[in-house]
Write an enzyme that holds these catalytic residues in place. Structure first.
Site, PDB file in Angstrom:
ATOM      1  CB  CYS A   2      -0.884   0.033   1.233  1.00 41.53           C
ATOM      2  SG  CYS A   2      -1.872  -1.423   1.461  1.00 41.53           S
ATOM      3  NE  ARG A  27       4.727   1.635  -0.993  1.00 45.22           N
ATOM      4  CZ  ARG A  27       5.370   1.797   0.136  1.00 45.22           C
ATOM      5  NH1 ARG A  27       6.438   2.542   0.176  1.00 45.22           N
ATOM      6  NH2 ARG A  27       4.966   1.223   1.231  1.00 45.22           N
ATOM      7  CD1 TRP A  74       0.147  -5.788  -3.120  1.00 45.00           C
ATOM      8  CD2 TRP A  74       0.118  -6.523  -1.009  1.00 45.00           C
ATOM      9  NE1 TRP A  74       0.754  -7.021  -3.095  1.00 45.00           N
ATOM     10  CE2 TRP A  74       0.742  -7.500  -1.806  1.00 45.00           C
ATOM     11  CE3 TRP A  74      -0.020  -6.782   0.355  1.00 45.00           C
ATOM     12  CZ2 TRP A  74       1.232  -8.689  -1.297  1.00 45.00           C
ATOM     13  CZ3 TRP A  74       0.459  -7.972   0.878  1.00 45.00           C
ATOM     14  CH2 TRP A  74       1.084  -8.913   0.045  1.00 45.00           C
ATOM     15  CG  ASN A 100       0.111   2.400   3.579  1.00 45.69           C
ATOM     16  OD1 ASN A 100      -0.915   2.373   2.925  1.00 45.69           O
ATOM     17  ND2 ASN A 100       1.271   2.833   3.107  1.00 45.69           N
ATOM     18  CD  GLU A 487      19.208 -11.582  -5.431  1.00 43.27           C
ATOM     19  OE1 GLU A 487      18.641 -12.112  -4.463  1.00 43.27           O
ATOM     20  OE2 GLU A 487      18.751 -10.598  -6.029  1.00 43.27           O
ATOM     21  CD  GLU A 494      12.301 -11.053  -6.456  1.00 43.40           C
ATOM     22  OE1 GLU A 494      12.039 -10.517  -5.381  1.00 43.40           O
ATOM     23  OE2 GLU A 494      13.310 -10.750  -7.122  1.00 43.40           O
TER      24      GLU A 494
END
Ligand code: G6P
Length: 612
Positions: A2, A27, A74, A100, A487, A494
């Site tokens: 959010c 975000r 979100w 938030n 990573e 992702e």
């Protein structure tokens, strides 16, 4: 996650609010909304989906109010929908709120309010807030200029959980109130106007002067004034902080995506993170004054973080152990905080967080403080929550990172952690001076080696085009090559939504090799000369079983069935992840593009995870 924006001034608020929301898009969110004060009434507009959907709503242009609040949501409680999106208002439409965070006891508060006759239209935890403020406002029989502040204060003392809240009220139409606890919020100071945001980049084009709020502070904003109060509504003074970032650094600057821009910004991010720290005979880090006596007594260092930041810790553990001779444990913040870790006053706890706002990392830091350990924060955001909690704070200077998938923050963190390890090692004198001297010069050479690595990316692009439709991939490596594989695998998951696993090459035979069959893609990293033979044997084990291998290496290796060899410059294996991660970042990027995905805003993910 959010995002919050607010404006109070003399200009039309809605374009400023929408512009701010657009800058917060990175975000991650699923709905957006705004509320402005129109002719002494609160006017609400919200919609599911992107900020563009909000912008397209009929009537949005007719909002002329000069005070307003805005939000990207979100979903946590209640599915993404128009009803659940913020702002939320109380039953009488007198208070509008964006929030938030998470109100953990909202069931209890909702039941209380329902008993008092309040009705609820959403499935959110947030909706209790405007109604509770209304309840306390109506209960209060004193009619002075602190009446709303008291209602907000009483409401906050009932709330359990985390929150950053903006409040608009018809009872105080030329003012706005904001409050925070465990969720970020900043006030941008203008001339005859003030801005509010959960994130500095959203309002950076309007001001560089910020007030950073601390937990439980209540702020009353008018056009020309900002008044700060503590929990007891006693007025307090706060200093302004000027932020060096410029608004342009939060723009795409000709690149197709923020992620690509940020990958290419790595040489600069690393130069700036190194700064002048290595210029003198011995390393100096601003604000650190650890004595030899203190360092000598450290029994253990914990490095605690989430996601990519945790991987930066794993990649740096080797240096601390090798040159400081101190046991290092790297832990996931959400695990660390609940497992009663063995910490005492001889333990040093290092917390890494790009944003400085990750809820689990902050909680893990608070836990260590209660156990008497010294805490050190590494962040990219000056004045972020974590840096205000920690005993010591040091900064990466990567500039704002907008893409959800972290790239330049990771490499900057690994650099800074290595410099920190050398700073400790110089005081501890447990290894030969030359080891540190050589590592210093290797670090200073990194930016130009990254530039070299970024020069020709065609091979990676071509390989990505061959494999982008696959469902599973494997990443293999030993030592720091294993750390960087973790990573690389995370990046792939992702932004390309391909399942992948990273394994220490030596573990291959203990299970994962059962999954290697004809056509499976394996990314093998081999930068450590001492481990090269063993790593090559592992690669052969997958090649003979039909795997397509992309090898990332600084050594001259024979191709022996390897599909593609990506050659990167040689460097000290302790810092090789800073170079070897780059082909992996680009590999994930190209796959994501090839699949037509939104690279910067991958589904379900958020840049800054400010709730548990
Ligand atoms: C989220 C982001 C990751 C990031 C992690 C930790 O999951 O999507 O990119 O690594 O949070 O964030 P921090 O700001 O604490 O480094």
């Amino acid at each position: 996650m959010c995002g919050i924006v607010g404006y109070i001034g003399n200009k039309k608020a809605s374009p400023i609010l929408i512009n701010g929301l657009l800058r917060l898009e990175y975000r991650g969110y699923d709905s957006a909304g705004i509320a402005t004060m129109e002719n002494d009434k609160i006017k609400l507009m919200k919609n599911k989906g992107r900020v563009n959907n909000l912008y397209k709503l009929d009537g949005i242009d007719s909002l002329v109010g000069t005070i307003g609040i805005a939000h990207t949501r979100w979903a946590t409680h209640g599915k993404p929908s128009k009803e659940n999106s913020h702002p939320h208002v109380d039953n009488s439409n007198s208070f509008a709120v964006v929030h938030n965070g998470i109100i953990e006891n909202y069931h209890e508060l909702k039941n209380f309010l329902v008993e008092k006759g309040y009705k609820f239209v959403s499935a959110t935890d947030t909706e209790v807030i405007p109604n509770l403020i209304h309840y306390y406002f109506m209960q209060d029989k004193i009619d002075d200029n602190k009446k709303i502040l008291r209602a907000v204060k009483n409401t906050c003392s009932d709330l359990k959980g985390s929150y950053a809240i903006e409040i608009l009220s018809v009872y105080n139409k030329d003012k706005m109130i904001v409050v925070r606890k465990d969720s970020p919020l900043v006030i941008g100071k203008g001339n005859g106007e003030n801005y509010i945001s959960s994130d500095i980049p959203a309002i950076l084009s309007y001001t560089k002067d910020f007030y950073l709020l601390d937990d439980n502070e209540i702020v009353e904003l008018s056009r020309n004034d900002v008044k700060f109060y503590n929990q007891d509504l006693k007025e307090i003074q706060k200093a302004i902080k000027s932020i060096e970032w410029n608004a342009l650094s939060a723009e795409k600057d000709g690149y197709e995506d923020f992620m690509l821009k940020e990958i290419y910004e790595q040489p600069r991010a690393i130069r700036e993170t190194i700064g002048a720290k290595l210029d003198n005979g011995t390393i100096e880090i601003e604000d650190l004054d650890f004595s030899k006596d203190y360092l000598k007594d450290i029994n253990k260092i914990y490095i605690v973080a989430c996601g990519t930041a945790m991987h930066a810790g794993l990649a740096s553990k080797y240096t601390f152990e090798k040159i400081c001779k101190i046991p290092i444990e790297v832990d996931i913040a959400s695990e660390f905080r609940y497992r009663d870790p063995l910490i005492d006053e001889k333990t040093l706890c290092i917390y890494i967080s790009q944003s400085g706002e990750t809820a689990d990392t902050i909680a893990a830091l608070k836990l260590a403080k209660t156990k008497g350990a010294k805490t050190l924060a590494i962040s990219n955001v000056i004045g972020s929550s974590i840096t205000r909690e920690a005993d010591y704070s040091i900064y990466t200077h990567a500039g704002p990172e907008i893409a959800v998938a972290s790239t330049k923050a990771y490499t900057s963190q690994v650099v800074l952690l290595n410099i920190l390890a050398m700073y400790f090692a110089e005081k501890l004198e447990r290894v030969e001076k030359d080891i540190i001297k050589n590592l210093k010069s290797d670090i200073l050479n990194l930016p130009s080696k990254i530039e070299e690595t970024l020069k020709d990316t065609n091979q990676i692009y071509e390989f990505a085009k061959k494999v982008y439709k696959e469902k599973d991939m494997f990443f293999l490596g030993r030592g720091t090559d294993y750390a960087v594989s973790l990573e690389g695998s995370l990046k792939l998951k992702e932004i390309s939504y391909i399942h992948s696993e990273a394994y220490a090459s030596g573990e291959l035979k203990h299970g994962p090799i059962a999954l290697i069959e004809n056509g499976v893609t394996v990314i093998a990293t081999m930068t450590n000369k001492k481990l090269l033979e063993k790593s090559i044997s592992n690669v052969q084990e997958v090649v003979t079983r039909g795997a397509k291998v992309l090898a990332v290496t600084s050594e001259d290796i024979k191709n022996d069935g390897i599909s593609e060899i990506i050659k990167i410059p040689k460097t000290n294996p302790l810092i090789s992840p800073i170079l070897s991660v780059i082909p992996m970042q680009l590999f994930s990027y190209y796959i994501s593009k090839e699949k037509g995905l939104d690279v910067d805003k991958p589904r379900n993910l958020a840049k800054s995870v400010t709730v548990e």
